[in-house]
Design an enzyme around this catalytic site. Sequence first.
Site, PDB file in Angstrom:
ATOM      1  CG  HIS A 125      -0.145  -0.004   2.535  1.00  0.00           C
ATOM      2  ND1 HIS A 125       0.577  -1.092   2.960  1.00  0.00           N
ATOM      3  CD2 HIS A 125       0.018   0.951   3.476  1.00  0.00           C
ATOM      4  CE1 HIS A 125       1.135  -0.813   4.128  1.00  0.00           C
ATOM      5  NE2 HIS A 125       0.821   0.415   4.450  1.00  0.00           N
ATOM      6  CB  CYS A 126       3.825   2.307   1.421  1.00  0.00           C
ATOM      7  SG  CYS A 126       2.850   2.674   2.887  1.00  0.00           S
ATOM      8  CB  ILE A 127       7.097   0.614  -1.951  1.00  0.00           C
ATOM      9  CG1 ILE A 127       7.650   0.664  -0.536  1.00  0.00           C
ATOM     10  CG2 ILE A 127       8.240   0.823  -2.948  1.00  0.00           C
ATOM     11  CD1 ILE A 127       8.636  -0.445  -0.228  1.00  0.00           C
TER      12      ILE A 127
END
Length: 428
Positions: A267-269
């Site tokens: 969900h981030c990188i």
Amino acid sequence: MFAQVLKKKILDRTAKVAVIGLGYVGLPNAINKAESGYIVKGIDLNQEKIQKLNSGISYIIDISNERVENYLKTSEFTTNFDTIEDCDVIFIAVPTPIDEFNIPDMSYLDNVSKIILSHARKGQLIILESTTYPTSTDEFFVKPLQQAGFTIGSDIFIVFSPERIDPGNKLYQLENTPKVVGGYTETCKDLGATMIGNRAHTVSSLETAEMAKLFENTFRFVNIALADELSKLCSELNISSYEVLDAAATKPFGFMKFTPSAKIGGHCIAVDPYYLQWYMKGRGMSTPLIDASGAIDQSMVSFLKDKIIELLTLYKIPIYDSKIAVIGVSYKENVPDTRMSCIPALYNELKKLSIDTDIYDPYVDSLNIDDITIPVLDIDYEKLKQADLTIIITAHDCIDYSKLANGGKIILDTKGVYKTEHDNIHVL
């Protein structure tokens, strides 16, 4: 006056706290704040989540059922957003995903900003944790509240303090991870830092905090893409990229080790660089390094498919109707999170070739691919022996890799579990 009263409440733990969004970021935060002595309202629209939590059941690997049960002794989980009005500090941790075109989906943030606006009162501190592009805190919270008659920094307070959650990380968890804090005014920043505590690293503005979060993960995105490119080069030269990386990592200065990925997930990188790319494009600026890194990332499933075909051909196994086992659905080891997993894309590529594919993951029961529920199997070493080729996508610690290798079948290791190639094992 409002700031002084609120600061005192924060310091003596009488401030009531709301956490909106009870996912991988919000739930640990809600639990942490309750364990710190605050009364907390954990709020989420998902009734199934709320029912589980109110039954003392956690759906997040880093949060035990015991901690949920202890939380319920003083605090509550609810779908009722009206409770926001009673709260002094409001944390917002709603999803900020991207769509199929890598364009930010701001619908969750837009919805929650309208909810906040309808329930806001003087004396509240609003802390946005959801990762987003620079100026979005101003766009979704500062300006609407100003238009509603609030004076930011005087009678209501706005902070951006991005989440730093790494699911499954046993060393760095919420309690010991520094947290960036940016406020609309100095007073906002001071209140935000007081609420975050000694983990707070303050910066001069909301936009600085927003950009810092995007850059953290863009840094990782670019370097993983570089490792992916290395894996392609090493494959051409018939050497192990992981052996190269281990050798390079012996240098005690000037090098940081990143490893290849079948596709960057999570969900981030896998998301944040596209927020920065999209936002800067809107300002007329290009992001060539992010563009190139994204192109490499998007090429990896195709590269993996070609490697599969190459190995099947090498071992004289007919491609059509061959049987392949894929180990690992989650985007990283030892967690059940499948967001942005490469498996749906890989599964579809193999399906086009009429390859029979079984998916294994001890943390995942099923996977939705094109609105069809595909079963995900637990590790069965005897059944795995039936596969013509086994591909390791996610290297969970609970898998016995020596036992897997003893099956005698071909293994394609994309995670460097075996480090170097030997016998039937091929390492990207």
